[in-house]
Motif scaffolding. Structure first.
Motif, mmCIF file in Angstrom:
data_model
loop_
_atom_site.group_PDB
_atom_site.id
_atom_site.type_symbol
_atom_site.label_atom_id
_atom_site.label_comp_id
_atom_site.label_asym_id
_atom_site.label_seq_id
_atom_site.Cartn_x
_atom_site.Cartn_y
_atom_site.Cartn_z
ATOM 1 N N ILE A 197 66.887 -44.880 53.190
ATOM 2 C CA ILE A 197 67.872 -45.258 54.203
ATOM 3 C C ILE A 197 69.204 -44.578 53.868
ATOM 4 N N TYR A 198 69.763 -43.907 54.866
ATOM 5 C CA TYR A 198 71.023 -43.183 54.705
ATOM 6 C C TYR A 198 72.104 -43.827 55.582
ATOM 7 N N ASP A 199 73.342 -43.642 55.181
ATOM 8 C CA ASP A 199 74.485 -44.153 55.935
ATOM 9 C C ASP A 199 75.349 -42.971 56.367
ATOM 10 N N ALA A 200 75.476 -42.778 57.693
ATOM 11 C CA ALA A 200 76.297 -41.678 58.206
ATOM 12 C C ALA A 200 77.779 -42.015 58.188
ATOM 13 N N ARG A 201 78.114 -43.261 57.916
ATOM 14 C CA ARG A 201 79.507 -43.728 57.821
ATOM 15 C C ARG A 201 80.297 -43.333 59.075
ATOM 16 N N ASN A 202 79.648 -43.504 60.211
ATOM 17 C CA ASN A 202 80.238 -43.251 61.532
ATOM 18 C C ASN A 202 80.646 -41.795 61.757
ATOM 19 N N LYS A 203 80.015 -40.893 61.014
ATOM 20 C CA LYS A 203 80.182 -39.454 61.233
ATOM 21 C C LYS A 203 78.966 -38.937 61.987
ATOM 22 N N ASP A 204 79.019 -37.660 62.401
ATOM 23 C CA ASP A 204 77.892 -37.116 63.154
ATOM 24 C C ASP A 204 77.042 -36.156 62.339
#
Length: 293
Positions: free
Chosen positions: A13-20
Motif C-alpha cells: 500500500i502506497y500513499d500519494a500524499r495528495n500528489k499526482d
C-alpha cells in the motif's frame, strides 16, 4: 514428503500524499503492523479478501494467477473523486466530501472492482460493447467478493456496487445496481443513473462519451448475471460465478467480443459443467430476459 505451501498474498500500500505522482510512498507491506491511517488498513484488508476469494473459489493464486503482488495507492491528488487501475495498481482518491466521500469501512467491492481489471482489461478492448462487457465482468466479481466476505447467498445480497463511495446527503443507494440497473441513484445534483437493463435500451454512444457507453451498457450483462445467480440459488460465486469465471478466463474471448459472444460461451460452459439442468436453463433464460439471446 514435501507438501506444497498454501499461497499467500503479497500486498503493498502506497500513499500519494495528495500528489499526482505514482506509486507514492510505501506505507504498509505484507505482514506489517496496521497503520494509523484507516484507509490504508481498509485497502490492505480488501486486497487480502479479494486474494482469498479467488484462491478459495477458483484456485487462482493472486489476480495474475501466478502469485503476483497486489498493489494500491491511496490519497491520490486533491479531492480526487475517481478510482482506477493504472496497469499495476488500484488508485483511490479522497473524494470531494460532497458527491464522492469514500468510507474506509465500506469500500471492499470498489477496491475489488479495480483489482479485477488485472484479469479482464488485457483481454477486451475498452470501447463500446467489449468495454461494457469488461466493466460488467469486473462488477460481477466485485459483487461476488463482497457477498463472499459477508457469507451471503444470492437472495440475501443487496447486489449494489459502491454503496460506500457516495456522500450521505445524496439521494443514492450506490454507484450501480446489478439487480436493477438504472435505479442506483436519482439526485438533482448527481443526476439519474443512466444504466440500461435490456438490449432494447442499448445506447450507441460516441467514443468520446463514456468510451462508447462502457458504463451505461454494462448494466445489461450485469442484470443477466443477477438473474442467473438468483435462479440457480445458493452462493452466487459457486455455480453462476464459476460459469462466468471460466468464460472470462478461458481464453476463448476475442478482444472485440460482444454480449452475445460472451452469452453463448456461458451457455456452453454451463452445459459442460452441470449438464442440461437448472443451471443451463437459468443462464439461457437470463440472457433471453435482457434481450441478448
Amino acid at each position: 514428503m514435501d507438501t506444497e505451501e498454501t499461497p499467500t498474498p503479497r500486498r503493498e500500500i502506497y500513499d500519494a500524499r495528495n500528489k499526482d505522482s505514482l506509486p507514492g510512498t510505501l506505507v504498509r507491506s505484507e505482514g506489517e503492523d496496521a497503520s494509523e491511517d484507516e484507509l490504508v488498513n481498509s485497502v490492505y484488508e480488501a486486497l487480502g479478501t479479494t486474494f482469498d476469494f479467488f484462491l478459495a473459489s477458483y484456485g487462482r493464486n493472486s489476480l495474475d494467477g501466478e502469485g503476483g503482488p497486489l498493489r494500491a495507492t491511496v490519497h491520490y491528488r486533491e479531492k480526487f473523486t475517481n478510482t482506477f487501475w493504472d496497469g499495476e495498481r488500484f488508485v483511490l482518491g479522497d473524494g470531494d466530501g460532497e458527491f464522492i466521500q469514500p468510507r474506509s469501512h465500506d469500500l471492499l467491492d470498489v477496491i475489488a472492482n479495480g483489482l479485477i481489471r488485472q484479469i479482464v482489461n488485457p483481454q477486451l478492448m475498452y470501447i463500446g460493447q467489449p468495454g461494457a462487457l469488461s466493466e460488467s465482468i469486473a462488477d460481477v466479481f466485485a459483487s461476488l467478493v463482497k457477498q463472499y466476505s459477508l457469507g451471503q447467498s444470492a437472495d440475501q445480497a443487496d447486489w449494489l456496487l459502491g454503496a460506500g463511495m457516495l456522500g450521505p446527503a445524496l439521494k443514492a443507494k450506490a454507484l450501480r445496481s446489478l439487480a436493477a440497473p438504472g435505479t442506483a441513484y436519482d439526485d438533482p445534483r448527481l443526476g439519474k443513473d443512466p444504466q440500461s437493463a435490456h438490449m432494447g435500451d442499448y445506447r450507441n454512444l460516441p467514443l468520446q462519451q463514456d468510451n462508447g457507453g462502457v458504463h451505461v451498457n454494462s448494466g445489461i450483462p450485469n442484470r443477466a448475471f443477477h438473474l442467473a445467480a438468483t435462479t440457480i440459488g445458493g452462493n452466487a460465486w459457486e455455480k453462476a460465478g464459476r460459469i462466468w469465471y471460466d468464460a472470462a478466463t478461458g481464453g476463448k474471448l476475442s478482444e472485440k467480443a460482444k454480449f452475445a459472444d460472451f452469452a453463448k460461451l456461458t451457455v456452453t460452459i454451463a452445459e459442460d459443467l452441470y449438464g442440461t439442468g437448472t443451471e443451463l436453463d437459468a443462464v439461457n433464460e437470463a440472457w433471453k430476459s435482457v434481450g441478448v439471446l
